[in-house]
Design a protein around this motif. Structure first.
Motif, PDB file in Angstrom:
ATOM      1  N   CYS A 100       0.819  -1.223   0.000  1.00 15.57           N
ATOM      2  CA  CYS A 100       0.000   0.000   0.000  1.00 15.57           C
ATOM      3  C   CYS A 100       0.854   1.275   0.000  1.00 15.57           C
ATOM      4  CB  CYS A 100      -0.862   0.063   1.261  1.00 15.57           C
ATOM      5  SG  CYS A 100      -2.146  -1.168   1.312  1.00 15.57           S
ATOM      6  N   ASP A 101       2.106   1.132   0.381  1.00 12.54           N
ATOM      7  CA  ASP A 101       2.995   2.288   0.538  1.00 12.54           C
ATOM      8  C   ASP A 101       2.862   3.248  -0.645  1.00 12.54           C
ATOM      9  OD1 ASP A 101       5.450   3.897   0.442  1.00 12.54           O
ATOM     10  OD2 ASP A 101       6.128   2.592   2.074  1.00 12.54           O
ATOM     11  N   SER A 102       2.668   4.538  -0.335  1.00 19.47           N
ATOM     12  CA  SER A 102       2.381   5.537  -1.377  1.00 19.47           C
ATOM     13  C   SER A 102       3.565   5.799  -2.305  1.00 19.47           C
ATOM     14  CB  SER A 102       1.954   6.857  -0.726  1.00 19.47           C
ATOM     15  OG  SER A 102       2.977   7.317   0.135  1.00 19.47           O
ATOM     16  N   GLY A 123       8.046  -6.323  -3.665  1.00 18.08           N
ATOM     17  CA  GLY A 123       8.381  -5.788  -2.346  1.00 18.08           C
ATOM     18  C   GLY A 123       9.197  -4.522  -2.494  1.00 18.08           C
ATOM     19  N   HIS A 124       9.526  -3.912  -1.392  1.00 20.18           N
ATOM     20  CA  HIS A 124      10.293  -2.663  -1.492  1.00 20.18           C
ATOM     21  C   HIS A 124      11.098  -2.389  -0.232  1.00 20.18           C
ATOM     22  CE1 HIS A 124       7.785   0.026   1.123  1.00 20.18           C
ATOM     23  NE2 HIS A 124       6.918  -0.941   0.932  1.00 20.18           N
ATOM     24  N   ALA A 125      12.111  -1.532  -0.391  1.00 20.45           N
ATOM     25  CA  ALA A 125      12.915  -1.095   0.750  1.00 20.45           C
ATOM     26  C   ALA A 125      12.103  -0.132   1.603  1.00 20.45           C
ATOM     27  CB  ALA A 125      14.181  -0.411   0.231  1.00 20.45           C
ATOM     28  N   CYS A 129      10.072  -0.723   3.955  1.00 16.26           N
ATOM     29  CA  CYS A 129       8.679  -1.110   4.132  1.00 16.26           C
ATOM     30  C   CYS A 129       8.307  -0.971   5.611  1.00 16.26           C
ATOM     31  CB  CYS A 129       8.444  -2.542   3.664  1.00 16.26           C
ATOM     32  SG  CYS A 129       6.701  -3.013   3.766  1.00 16.26           S
ATOM     33  N   GLY A 130       7.369  -0.083   5.888  1.00 15.97           N
ATOM     34  CA  GLY A 130       6.989   0.195   7.275  1.00 15.97           C
ATOM     35  C   GLY A 130       6.412  -1.020   7.975  1.00 15.97           C
ATOM     36  N   GLY A 131       5.638  -1.821   7.243  1.00 16.89           N
ATOM     37  CA  GLY A 131       5.038  -3.004   7.848  1.00 16.89           C
ATOM     38  C   GLY A 131       6.101  -3.997   8.294  1.00 16.89           C
TER      39      GLY A 131
HETATM   40 ZN   LIG Z   1       5.591  -1.640   2.323  1.00 16.62          ZN
END
Ligand SMILES: [Zn+2]
Length: 223
Positions: free
Chosen positions: A44-46, A103-105, A107-109
């Motif tokens: 969901c990260d913007s 995926g991504h760097a 990542c808050g979750g």
């Molecule tokens: Zn994320």
């Protein structure tokens, strides 16, 4: 409460730009329906919109986004499951040829899971949801002496790989992959660097794609 001005302005820009240039495409897609070949499961990260990263036009990507780009394993228990429903539609109805878990760097979750930090607590939604990466955390092992950033990167990438395993628990995905009609991919986007890596199934390593172009265009890092 007024509709956010930022969205009104953005929609105007869409009218002037994309819609004006792609109106025929929208009309065609409205008449014939969508037939994307690729499904992307993203976060969901913007900062990590798959349509932006892959410069996708309307009708090209079938996208599901959730916190941490996670896929729950196959559990036909009658519960309402958003990811499973989207997978069913993409694979069985649209017959996509590829599923990419992106995926991504930063990542808050995943970071929150790694740090066991707020807002994660045993009783909340995110805490329960992020439990899905527990098997990946077990693969990565205890953090030990690893710097937190390195540990989180390893956990982010291990989690993507685990989600491919979870995808394979769906019998119709498993069957299509076995017949070579569907391919699963693990990809990882660096928010700060703009680098995109894809896991090489032969080695298990994430390998940067279009690395030459990235080097040529961003030889002088601005980040
Ligand atoms: Zn994320």
């Amino acid at each position: 409460m007024p509709f956010p001005q930022q969205l009104v302005d953005g929609y105007r820009a869409f009218l002037i730009g994309r819609l004006r240039h792609e109106q025929d495409r929208y009309l065609g897609l409205a008449e014939s329906g969508q037939s994307p070949q690729i499904m992307v499961i993203g976060c969901c990260d913007s900062r990590v919109s798959p349509e932006v990263i892959f410069d996708a036009r309307p009708g090209e990507l079938f996208v599901v986004r959730n916190i941490g780009n996670l896929v729950p394993p196959y559990t036909p228990d009658g519960a309402q499951r958003a990811v499973s429903a989207a997978l069913e539609f993409a694979v069985q109805a649209l017959k996509v040829k590829h599923i990419v878990v992106l995926g991504h760097a930063q990542c808050g979750g995943i970071r929150a899971y790694a740090e066991e930090a707020a807002p994660l607590s045993p009783g909340d939604f995110i805490g329960h949801w992020m439990e899905l990466i527990a098997p990946a955390a077990a693969d990565v092992g205890p953090r030990g002496d690893r710097p937190l950033g390195q540990y989180i990167t390893e956990l982010e990438q291990a989690s993507i790989v685990k989600m491919l395993d979870n995808l394979m628990t769906f019998p119709w995905i498993n069957a299509l992959v076995g017949r070579g009609m569907l391919t699963l991919h693990a990809a990882y986007f660096g928010v700060a660097t703009g680098r995109l890596s894809v896991r090489d199934p032969a080695t298990g390593k994430f390998v940067q794609i279009a690395a030459d172009d990235h080097t040529r265009l961003f030889a002088q890092p601005r980040f």
